[in-house]
Write a protein that holds these residues in place. Structure first.
Motif, PDB file in Angstrom:
ATOM      1  N   ASP A  80     -37.627 -29.221   7.783  1.00  0.00           N
ATOM      2  CA  ASP A  80     -37.031 -27.991   8.301  1.00  0.00           C
ATOM      3  C   ASP A  80     -36.057 -27.367   7.313  1.00  0.00           C
ATOM      4  O   ASP A  80     -35.963 -26.139   7.215  1.00  0.00           O
ATOM      5  N   VAL A  81     -35.316 -28.210   6.591  1.00  0.00           N
ATOM      6  CA  VAL A  81     -34.433 -27.683   5.544  1.00  0.00           C
ATOM      7  C   VAL A  81     -35.257 -26.967   4.479  1.00  0.00           C
ATOM      8  O   VAL A  81     -34.912 -25.863   4.029  1.00  0.00           O
ATOM      9  N   ALA A  82     -36.364 -27.571   4.070  1.00  0.00           N
ATOM     10  CA  ALA A  82     -37.230 -26.951   3.061  1.00  0.00           C
ATOM     11  C   ALA A  82     -37.782 -25.612   3.544  1.00  0.00           C
ATOM     12  O   ALA A  82     -37.853 -24.643   2.777  1.00  0.00           O
ATOM     13  N   LEU A  83     -38.158 -25.543   4.824  1.00  0.00           N
ATOM     14  CA  LEU A  83     -38.680 -24.284   5.364  1.00  0.00           C
ATOM     15  C   LEU A  83     -37.593 -23.216   5.417  1.00  0.00           C
ATOM     16  O   LEU A  83     -37.858 -22.032   5.174  1.00  0.00           O
ATOM     17  N   TYR A  84     -36.362 -23.611   5.724  1.00  0.00           N
ATOM     18  CA  TYR A  84     -35.254 -22.657   5.747  1.00  0.00           C
ATOM     19  C   TYR A  84     -35.019 -22.099   4.339  1.00  0.00           C
ATOM     20  O   TYR A  84     -34.848 -20.886   4.152  1.00  0.00           O
ATOM     21  N   ILE A  85     -35.022 -22.991   3.353  1.00  0.00           N
ATOM     22  CA  ILE A  85     -34.835 -22.556   1.963  1.00  0.00           C
ATOM     23  C   ILE A  85     -35.972 -21.633   1.539  1.00  0.00           C
ATOM     24  O   ILE A  85     -35.752 -20.596   0.897  1.00  0.00           O
ATOM     25  N   ALA A  86     -37.197 -21.998   1.893  1.00  0.00           N
ATOM     26  CA  ALA A  86     -38.349 -21.172   1.541  1.00  0.00           C
ATOM     27  C   ALA A  86     -38.212 -19.775   2.130  1.00  0.00           C
ATOM     28  O   ALA A  86     -38.476 -18.766   1.444  1.00  0.00           O
ATOM     29  N   ASP A  87     -37.805 -19.688   3.382  1.00  0.00           N
ATOM     30  CA  ASP A  87     -37.616 -18.386   4.027  1.00  0.00           C
ATOM     31  C   ASP A  87     -36.564 -17.568   3.282  1.00  0.00           C
ATOM     32  O   ASP A  87     -36.740 -16.360   3.070  1.00  0.00           O
ATOM     33  N   MET A 119     -27.271 -21.757   5.734  1.00  0.00           N
ATOM     34  CA  MET A 119     -27.812 -22.640   6.756  1.00  0.00           C
ATOM     35  C   MET A 119     -26.703 -23.296   7.582  1.00  0.00           C
ATOM     36  O   MET A 119     -26.843 -23.485   8.791  1.00  0.00           O
ATOM     37  N   TYR A 120     -25.595 -23.626   6.926  1.00  0.00           N
ATOM     38  CA  TYR A 120     -24.460 -24.198   7.650  1.00  0.00           C
ATOM     39  C   TYR A 120     -23.653 -23.118   8.356  1.00  0.00           C
ATOM     40  O   TYR A 120     -23.200 -23.307   9.488  1.00  0.00           O
ATOM     41  N   GLN A 121     -23.486 -21.981   7.696  1.00  0.00           N
ATOM     42  CA  GLN A 121     -22.649 -20.931   8.283  1.00  0.00           C
ATOM     43  C   GLN A 121     -23.277 -20.316   9.531  1.00  0.00           C
ATOM     44  O   GLN A 121     -22.551 -19.916  10.455  1.00  0.00           O
ATOM     45  N   ASP A 122     -24.599 -20.214   9.587  1.00  0.00           N
ATOM     46  CA  ASP A 122     -25.234 -19.586  10.756  1.00  0.00           C
ATOM     47  C   ASP A 122     -25.561 -20.585  11.870  1.00  0.00           C
ATOM     48  O   ASP A 122     -26.160 -20.221  12.882  1.00  0.00           O
ATOM     49  N   GLY A 123     -25.173 -21.856  11.682  1.00  0.00           N
ATOM     50  CA  GLY A 123     -25.352 -22.857  12.724  1.00  0.00           C
ATOM     51  C   GLY A 123     -26.681 -23.584  12.697  1.00  0.00           C
ATOM     52  O   GLY A 123     -26.901 -24.507  13.497  1.00  0.00           O
ATOM     53  N   ASP A 170     -22.512 -40.454  13.700  1.00  0.00           N
ATOM     54  CA  ASP A 170     -21.464 -39.445  13.522  1.00  0.00           C
ATOM     55  C   ASP A 170     -21.943 -38.436  12.481  1.00  0.00           C
ATOM     56  O   ASP A 170     -21.898 -38.702  11.285  1.00  0.00           O
ATOM     57  N   LEU A 171     -22.412 -37.286  12.936  1.00  0.00           N
ATOM     58  CA  LEU A 171     -23.035 -36.301  12.056  1.00  0.00           C
ATOM     59  C   LEU A 171     -22.002 -35.332  11.488  1.00  0.00           C
ATOM     60  O   LEU A 171     -21.101 -34.892  12.199  1.00  0.00           O
ATOM     61  N   VAL A 172     -22.148 -34.993  10.219  1.00  0.00           N
ATOM     62  CA  VAL A 172     -21.246 -34.060   9.542  1.00  0.00           C
ATOM     63  C   VAL A 172     -21.891 -32.683   9.549  1.00  0.00           C
ATOM     64  O   VAL A 172     -23.019 -32.512   9.065  1.00  0.00           O
ATOM     65  N   THR A 173     -21.191 -31.677  10.079  1.00  0.00           N
ATOM     66  CA  THR A 173     -21.786 -30.347  10.227  1.00  0.00           C
ATOM     67  C   THR A 173     -21.047 -29.275   9.421  1.00  0.00           C
ATOM     68  O   THR A 173     -21.256 -28.087   9.649  1.00  0.00           O
ATOM     69  N   SER A 174     -20.199 -29.686   8.483  1.00  0.00           N
ATOM     70  CA  SER A 174     -19.531 -28.737   7.600  1.00  0.00           C
ATOM     71  C   SER A 174     -20.300 -28.627   6.282  1.00  0.00           C
ATOM     72  O   SER A 174     -21.032 -29.547   5.905  1.00  0.00           O
ATOM     73  N   VAL A 175     -20.133 -27.510   5.582  1.00  0.00           N
ATOM     74  CA  VAL A 175     -20.858 -27.288   4.329  1.00  0.00           C
ATOM     75  C   VAL A 175     -20.450 -28.335   3.299  1.00  0.00           C
ATOM     76  O   VAL A 175     -19.259 -28.499   3.018  1.00  0.00           O
TER      77      VAL A 175
END
Length: 285
Positions: free
Chosen positions: A73-80, A253-257, A273-278
């Motif tokens: 999914d990260v790869a698809l976001y980057i591709a977009d 990707m991080y800024q838009d949630g 414990d997941l990290v969700t900051s850039v």
């Protein structure tokens, strides 16, 4: 999110390839320069992306031949972000040992495959990101109650995937006397942990959490992290402009949630414990 593999597209456009072929009638050094100059993610209308094929939650090839997981999914976001439609992204499975080879050999445009950024690897490829900072942890069988941190692995048998350095960090860097066995992939290590022929697996917590989620009653994640593993997007070493654009995609990707949503989708029920900051980028070049 899943995607069907698209037909493989040539890395060079027909026009560029033809021009390069004409120039290659000149001395060899000039030929190399022409091809090197075309190795960039920018302006492509299709992408070939290397991902893991056997890591649940990160990169897994399904029985239908599709790939799914956080890295996919990260790869698809980057591709977009780069202007490449989902149907024009082809995924191919790579092992840890193959990652530099498929980039330097031009078989893929980028690798998003739990690819930790290291100084040694940066001598061969360029890294955008990191897009996530994982931490090395330990997976044991559910009935193993005596392992609470890395020191408790003394005298145990550890398994790691070929091309990984995770278990070596325990035996060499920390000086813990554990026996090391290696398998082609971490999925094979999980099979051995399940049948009791190894005592523990120690690698990145996202990898372990993915396997835990696939069979939560069989395993226990110790939750005692002891390293930082900066997951980067591997691309051609000379592609600084492409690297910088990928960094912009990761920031967005991080800024838009989206990053938080994807992490929750794939790992939200694992207790990790997941990290969700850039993440702090390493820098391109």
């Amino acid at each position: 999110m899943t995607t069907d593999p698209a037909p493989r597209r040539p890395t060079l456009s027909a026009r560029t390839a033809a021009a390069a072929a004409l120039l290659c009638l000149a001395p060899l050094a000039g030929c190399s320069a022409v091809f090197a100059g075309t190795s960039t993610l920018l302006g492509k209308d299709s992408l070939v992306v290397g991902v893991k094929a056997d890591q649940p939650g990160l990169g897994l090839e399904t029985s239908e031949g599709r790939f799914e997981g956080f890295d996919v999914d990260v790869a698809l976001y980057i591709a977009d972000h780069l202007g490449v439609a989902e149907q024009d992204v082809e995924f191919t499975g790579v092992t840890s040992a193959q990652r530099e080879e498929v980039i330097t050999g031009g078989e893929v445009d980028m690798v998003v495959a739990t690819y930790s950024i290291t100084e040694q690897r940066k001598t061969e490829v360029n890294f955008a990101g990191p897009y996530y900072v994982a931490h090395q942890d330990i997976l044991v069988s559910a009935d193993e109650k005596d392992v609470d941190d890395v020191r408790d692995l003394e005298g145990m048998t550890l398994c790691q995937g070929e091309g990984s350095n995770s278990a070596n960090r325990i035996t060499e860097e920390k000086g813990i006397a554990a026996e090391l066995e290696e398998e082609p992939a971490y999925g094979d290590c999980v099979d051995r942990l399940a049948d009791g022929t190894v005592d523990a697996i120690s690698t990145d917590d996202l990898i372990l959490a993915g396997f835990l989620a696939s069979d939560p009653s069989a395993f226990r994640l110790v939750n005692a992290p002891f390293t930082n593993e900066k997951y980067g997007i591997g691309i051609a070493k000379e592609d600084v402009a492409g690297c910088e654009e990928v960094n912009r995609a990761v920031t967005r990707m991080y800024q838009d949630g989206t990053a938080e949503d994807l992490l929750d989708e794939w790992f939200g029920e694992t207790g990790l414990d997941l990290v969700t900051s850039v993440p702090q980028f390493e820098g391109c070049g």
